[in-house]
Design an enzyme around this catalytic site. Structure first.
Site, mmCIF file in Angstrom:
data_model
loop_
_atom_site.group_PDB
_atom_site.id
_atom_site.type_symbol
_atom_site.label_atom_id
_atom_site.label_comp_id
_atom_site.label_asym_id
_atom_site.label_seq_id
_atom_site.Cartn_x
_atom_site.Cartn_y
_atom_site.Cartn_z
ATOM 1 C CB CYS A 9 -0.869 0.038 1.157
ATOM 2 S SG CYS A 9 -2.170 -1.615 1.099
ATOM 3 C CG ASP B 266 -21.257 12.050 -15.973
ATOM 4 O OD1 ASP B 266 -20.406 11.371 -15.190
ATOM 5 O OD2 ASP B 266 -22.093 11.593 -16.992
#
Length: 175
Positions: free
Chosen positions: A42, A135
């Site tokens: 990570c 959007d």
């Protein structure tokens, strides 16, 4: 689900609390998630995202990370990320301790919880890259098992393809 509208979740991050739609504004957004702070894979991946900051900016794209640890851990972890990568990790990291965001984005079963002393294996399915269009609709999802590191050059390639076809896709008449 692709083309699904993104819920306007309230996010607690290392850069404050805000609504996801407010963060996105009218930009493309990549949300990438991780099962635990301070894990080597990570940290490497967050570092790679940090190193690509100029590329995200060229594409008008915001990035936001997610980990199931808290804000204070995120602040400490960013020091490791920046030390490892040599790049400023200036994007926010969501503190999803309650798993509310992970569950809302279908990364975990509805009954999932994290036991005390949890490890990355307890939240292993929280290894996803989402790309959202301006959007606020989901355009792409890539889910990775814990044993496979992510290649953010691939995320850039996918983003370029999505952006190139975005205006064409929304201009097509619905059937």
């Amino acid at each position: 689900m692709l083309n699904a509208f993104l819920p306007n979740l309230e996010l607690e991050t290392d850069q404050g609390t805000f609504k996801l739609h407010d963060f996105i504004g009218d930009s493309w957004t990549i949300l990438f998630s991780h099962p635990k702070d301070f894990t080597p894979v990570c940290t490497t991946e967050f570092g790679a995202v940090s190193q690509l900051s100029a590329e995200w900016e060229k594409r008008g794209t915001k990035v936001i990370g997610l980990s199931v640890d808290g804000v204070e851990e995120h602040h400490q972890w960013k020091k490791d990320i920046e030390s490892f990568s040599g790049a400023k990790a200036d994007f926010p990291i969501i503190a999803d301790e309650s798993l509310a965001v992970s569950k809302a984005l279908d990364m975990l079963p509805a009954d999932a919880y994290l036991p005390d002393g949890s490890t990355a294996a307890d939240s292993a399915s929280v290894r996803v890259v989402f790309i959202f269009s301006p959007d606020k609709k989901l355009q792409l999802t890539m889910t990775y098992p814990m044993s496979v590191g992510r290649n953010f050059a691939e995320a850039l390639r996918a983003l370029d393809a999505l952006q190139a076809s975005y205006g064409v896709l929304i201009a097509m008449p619905a059937n």
